[in-house]
Design a protein around this motif. Structure first.
Motif, PDB file in Angstrom:
ATOM      1  N   THR A  37       0.797  -1.225   0.000  1.00 50.64           N
ATOM      2  CA  THR A  37       0.000   0.000   0.000  1.00 50.64           C
ATOM      3  C   THR A  37       0.830   1.275   0.000  1.00 50.64           C
ATOM      4  OG1 THR A  37      -0.203  -0.108   2.412  1.00 50.64           O
ATOM      5  CG2 THR A  37      -1.981  -1.086   1.109  1.00 50.64           C
ATOM      6  N   LEU A  38       2.083   1.176   0.436  1.00 49.01           N
ATOM      7  CA  LEU A  38       2.942   2.359   0.436  1.00 49.01           C
ATOM      8  C   LEU A  38       3.831   2.450  -0.797  1.00 49.01           C
ATOM      9  CD1 LEU A  38       4.073   2.420   4.175  1.00 49.01           C
ATOM     10  CD2 LEU A  38       2.407   3.910   3.063  1.00 49.01           C
ATOM     11  N   PHE A  39       4.341   1.314  -1.250  1.00 50.82           N
ATOM     12  CA  PHE A  39       5.317   1.327  -2.330  1.00 50.82           C
ATOM     13  C   PHE A  39       4.880   0.545  -3.563  1.00 50.82           C
ATOM     14  CE2 PHE A  39       7.685   1.397   1.754  1.00 50.82           C
ATOM     15  CZ  PHE A  39       8.097   2.718   1.693  1.00 50.82           C
ATOM     16  N   GLY A  40       3.673   0.006  -3.544  1.00 46.93           N
ATOM     17  CA  GLY A  40       3.188  -0.781  -4.668  1.00 46.93           C
ATOM     18  C   GLY A  40       2.896   0.092  -5.886  1.00 46.93           C
ATOM     19  N   PRO A  41       2.491  -0.537  -6.968  1.00 54.70           N
ATOM     20  CA  PRO A  41       2.162   0.222  -8.175  1.00 54.70           C
ATOM     21  C   PRO A  41       1.039   1.229  -7.910  1.00 54.70           C
ATOM     22  CG  PRO A  41       2.125  -2.150  -8.578  1.00 54.70           C
ATOM     23  CD  PRO A  41       2.301  -1.969  -7.123  1.00 54.70           C
ATOM     24  N   ALA A  42       1.061   2.315  -8.647  1.00 53.77           N
ATOM     25  CA  ALA A  42       0.072   3.380  -8.449  1.00 53.77           C
ATOM     26  C   ALA A  42      -1.355   2.867  -8.663  1.00 53.77           C
ATOM     27  CB  ALA A  42       0.362   4.548  -9.389  1.00 53.77           C
ATOM     28  N   ALA A  43      -1.524   1.959  -9.615  1.00 55.19           N
ATOM     29  CA  ALA A  43      -2.868   1.420  -9.866  1.00 55.19           C
ATOM     30  C   ALA A  43      -3.387   0.668  -8.642  1.00 55.19           C
ATOM     31  CB  ALA A  43      -2.841   0.492 -11.074  1.00 55.19           C
ATOM     32  N   LEU A  44      -2.523  -0.083  -7.978  1.00 54.54           N
ATOM     33  CA  LEU A  44      -2.927  -0.801  -6.766  1.00 54.54           C
ATOM     34  C   LEU A  44      -3.239   0.183  -5.642  1.00 54.54           C
ATOM     35  CD1 LEU A  44      -3.210  -3.507  -5.176  1.00 54.54           C
ATOM     36  CD2 LEU A  44      -0.822  -3.174  -4.522  1.00 54.54           C
ATOM     37  N   ARG A  45      -2.386   1.190  -5.471  1.00 58.16           N
ATOM     38  CA  ARG A  45      -2.601   2.158  -4.395  1.00 58.16           C
ATOM     39  C   ARG A  45      -3.892   2.945  -4.598  1.00 58.16           C
ATOM     40  NH1 ARG A  45       2.394   5.627  -4.301  1.00 58.16           N
ATOM     41  NH2 ARG A  45       2.621   4.839  -6.393  1.00 58.16           N
ATOM     42  N   ARG A  46      -4.289   3.189  -5.842  1.00 55.26           N
ATOM     43  CA  ARG A  46      -5.566   3.882  -6.095  1.00 55.26           C
ATOM     44  C   ARG A  46      -6.753   3.010  -5.727  1.00 55.26           C
ATOM     45  NH1 ARG A  46      -2.929   5.612 -10.689  1.00 55.26           N
ATOM     46  NH2 ARG A  46      -3.882   3.983 -11.959  1.00 55.26           N
ATOM     47  N   GLN A  47      -6.641   1.712  -5.946  1.00 54.55           N
ATOM     48  CA  GLN A  47      -7.752   0.809  -5.652  1.00 54.55           C
ATOM     49  C   GLN A  47      -7.895   0.516  -4.166  1.00 54.55           C
ATOM     50  OE1 GLN A  47     -10.104  -0.141  -7.803  1.00 54.55           O
ATOM     51  NE2 GLN A  47      -9.019   1.188  -9.233  1.00 54.55           N
ATOM     52  N   VAL A  48      -6.782   0.474  -3.454  1.00 62.35           N
ATOM     53  CA  VAL A  48      -6.815   0.167  -2.024  1.00 62.35           C
ATOM     54  C   VAL A  48      -6.973   1.479  -1.260  1.00 62.35           C
ATOM     55  CG1 VAL A  48      -5.610  -0.931  -0.112  1.00 62.35           C
ATOM     56  CG2 VAL A  48      -5.387  -1.848  -2.411  1.00 62.35           C
ATOM     57  N   ALA A  49      -8.212   1.914  -1.136  1.00 63.45           N
ATOM     58  CA  ALA A  49      -8.493   3.189  -0.486  1.00 63.45           C
ATOM     59  C   ALA A  49      -8.523   3.081   1.033  1.00 63.45           C
ATOM     60  CB  ALA A  49      -9.829   3.729  -0.996  1.00 63.45           C
ATOM     61  N   PHE A  50      -8.603   1.871   1.562  1.00 68.20           N
ATOM     62  CA  PHE A  50      -8.710   1.665   3.006  1.00 68.20           C
ATOM     63  C   PHE A  50      -7.670   0.650   3.480  1.00 68.20           C
ATOM     64  CE2 PHE A  50     -12.833   2.649   1.206  1.00 68.20           C
ATOM     65  CZ  PHE A  50     -13.125   3.839   1.879  1.00 68.20           C
ATOM     66  N   PRO A  51      -6.387   1.045   3.486  1.00 69.14           N
ATOM     67  CA  PRO A  51      -5.356   0.088   3.897  1.00 69.14           C
ATOM     68  C   PRO A  51      -5.518  -0.373   5.341  1.00 69.14           C
ATOM     69  CG  PRO A  51      -4.409   2.267   3.565  1.00 69.14           C
ATOM     70  CD  PRO A  51      -5.819   2.327   3.097  1.00 69.14           C
ATOM     71  N   ALA A  52      -6.124   0.439   6.187  1.00 71.63           N
ATOM     72  CA  ALA A  52      -6.339   0.013   7.571  1.00 71.63           C
ATOM     73  C   ALA A  52      -7.247  -1.220   7.611  1.00 71.63           C
ATOM     74  CB  ALA A  52      -6.950   1.144   8.393  1.00 71.63           C
ATOM     75  N   PHE A  53      -8.194  -1.304   6.701  1.00 68.65           N
ATOM     76  CA  PHE A  53      -9.050  -2.483   6.678  1.00 68.65           C
ATOM     77  C   PHE A  53      -8.295  -3.706   6.157  1.00 68.65           C
ATOM     78  CE2 PHE A  53     -12.582  -5.228   5.361  1.00 68.65           C
ATOM     79  CZ  PHE A  53     -13.226  -5.299   6.592  1.00 68.65           C
TER      80      PHE A  53
END
Length: 188
Positions: A37-53
């Motif tokens: 969620t911090l260093f992954g691809p931008a497309a993944l980071r856009r989809q994972v809007a709730f990393p705490a979950f």
């Protein structure tokens, strides 16, 4: 520390090592979520809007230290997502996120939670816990953001956050756990 562990009786040592293995797997899964969620691809980071979950999903799924338990947790997370995301998309589309009031949000969350918690013997408790978390995030964030909330993509982002936690659990259980040779030796 190691010398005191070697003096334990075999049952206590096995229990302690089992707990240590579970802690290692949980920490590894949380580290995988953090890296993704911090260093992954931008497309993944856009989809994972709730990393705490994603972290919550890790904690709920990786309770056992076996791969079979984790695959069961994957199935539970999938069932929870089907149980909540599809009705949430339909509900948010029908109601409209801009129309959510405090009272309406409370009623919708209560109704969705009631449906999830209906007594049946087919739905596992982990699945119900994940579903309840998804329900709260979906509707409360939709209420908070109002008209800015996309009724389709918002629940999909919650599902993606759940999926990242589940995948991290599987990867963490596939990593080798370091074992000490002294723990493998039995006294004759």
């Amino acid at each position: 520390m190691l010398t005191s562990m070697l003096k334990l009786n075999p049952q206590t040592r096995a229990l302690w090592l089992s707990g240590l293995a579970a802690a290692y797997r949980t920490a590894a899964a949380c580290a995988i979520v953090a890296v993704a969620t911090l260093f992954g691809p931008a497309a993944l980071r856009r989809q994972v809007a709730f990393p705490a979950f994603s972290y919550v999903t890790v904690i709920l799924v990786i309770t056992g230290a076996s791969l079979g338990d984790t695959f069961r947790g994957c199935w539970d997370a999938f069932c929870a997502t089907v149980l909540t995301v599809i009705p949430a998309i339909l509900g948010l589309w029908a109601i409209g996120p801009a129309e959510l009031t405090t009272a309406l949000t409370a009623v919708v969350v209560g109704m969705a939670a009631f449906v999830v918690m209906l007594p049946d013997h087919k739905t596992h408790l982990v699945s119900k816990r994940i579903a309840l978390g998804q329900i709260v995030i979906i509707y409360v964030v939709a209420y908070d953001k109002g008209g800015e909330t996309d009724p389709v993509m918002h629940p999909v982002h919650v599902a993606a956050s759940t999926a990242v936690g589940v995948v991290a659990c599987v990867i963490a259980l596939l990593l080798p756990y370091p074992g000490l040779a002294t723990c493998q030796v039995t006294a004759e």
